[in-house]
Write an enzyme that holds these catalytic residues in place. Structure first.
Site, short mmCIF file in Angstrom:
data_model
loop_
_atom_site.label_atom_id
_atom_site.label_comp_id
_atom_site.label_asym_id
_atom_site.label_seq_id
_atom_site.Cartn_x
_atom_site.Cartn_y
_atom_site.Cartn_z
NE ARG A 1 15.83 -4.40 -30.00
CZ ARG A 1 16.25 -3.88 -31.15
NH1 ARG A 1 15.85 -4.42 -32.30
NH2 ARG A 1 17.02 -2.83 -31.18
CG ASP B 1 18.13 -3.18 -34.74
OD1 ASP B 1 18.84 -2.29 -34.25
OD2 ASP B 1 17.04 -3.52 -34.25
N PRO C 1 14.37 -27.22 -30.09
CG PRO C 1 15.75 -28.87 -29.20
CD PRO C 1 14.56 -28.04 -28.87
CD GLU D 1 14.78 -37.40 -24.74
OE1 GLU D 1 15.31 -37.51 -25.85
OE2 GLU D 1 15.43 -37.20 -23.69
#
Length: 247
Positions: free
Chosen positions: A156, A171, A91, A118
């Protein structure tokens, strides 16, 4: 053929995703090969421990460097071709975008590291990886779901994977804008009708409608994207019309 290796202590999580739909077809077409490795197998202790308490104290456990270093080095040693991109799912990483997907799709070999607990021993970040990626500003229980998202978006884009080579070019985000609305049969569904221009057969007007609706959708939903791109003069004119209509 692109080679994708994934390091995870829960490799069974990937069987459903990699074994179905477009990702499976891509492997059958030999556009990509997948390997999911349990880095617990590389732990140098008889209990196959991959985590330990953090120096300095604190909550949670931290992934040890040794199993992950050894696992990556083993994969690199076995691989042929260029040095792989080693992607840490975290993150704290760079926020993932379509531009990044297009960049990664040009590589021959990708290795994804999926963490738990963690966090990672910092030496993994400093000395092993080439990229650190986050799929959004939130925290998951592990990196597996994030890696699946990145793999899907990259595979893809590989040549021959999608039915139409133009599919990914149009897209959302590939052009810097959100994609225009789509309609299919019937032309009249419960009184809800397809825009007349789309059934007119006039390809010039259809293309103009698609450009304008792409701009309109981006203006309404993601105006921040318009600040990041330089529009050609004809699309600037269309955007001005849309903004006037919105006032």
């Amino acid at each position: 053929m692109m080679k994708i290796d994934v390091l995870s202590i829960f490799p069974e999580m990937f069987s459903g995703v990699l074994g179905h739909s477009i990702l499976k077809k891509a492997e059958e077409k030999q556009a990509v090969s997948y390997q999911v490795v349990n880095f617990r197998d590389f732990a140098d202790n008889r209990h196959q421990t991959v985590d330990d308490y953090p120096y300095g104290g604190g909550a949670g456990m931290v992934l040890k460097p040794q199993p992950i270093f050894d696992a990556v080095e083993n994969l690199v040693q076995k691989a042929e071709g260029k040095k792989p991109r080693v992607v840490l799912m975290c993150p704290q990483g760079e926020r993932y975008t379509q531009k990044k997907a297009e960049e990664l799709s040009q590589e021959e070999h990708l290795i994804f590291i999926c963490g738990h607990y963690e966090g990672y021993d910092e030496r993994i970040r400093e000395h092993l990886i080439t990229d650190e990626i986050s799929i959004g500003d939130y925290v998951l229980t592990g990196g597996e779901l994030g890696a699946m998202v990145v793999i899907d978006s990259v595979v893809r884009l590989l040549p021959g994977v999608l039915g139409s080579e133009e599919s990914h070019i149009q897209d959302s985000f590939s052009t810097g804008l959100l994609e225009h609305p789509h309609y299919t049969r019937p032309a009249d569904f419960r009184g809800m009708k397809v825009p007349d221009v789309l059934v007119s057969g006039n390809h010039r007007l259809i293309e103009e409608w698609r450009k304008k609706e792409s701009l309109r959708r981006t203006h309404l939903r993601r105006p921040d994207l318009l600040e990041e791109i330089e529009l050609p003069s004809d699309m600037k004119k269309l955007l001005a019309e849309i903004r006037n209509q919105s006032e």
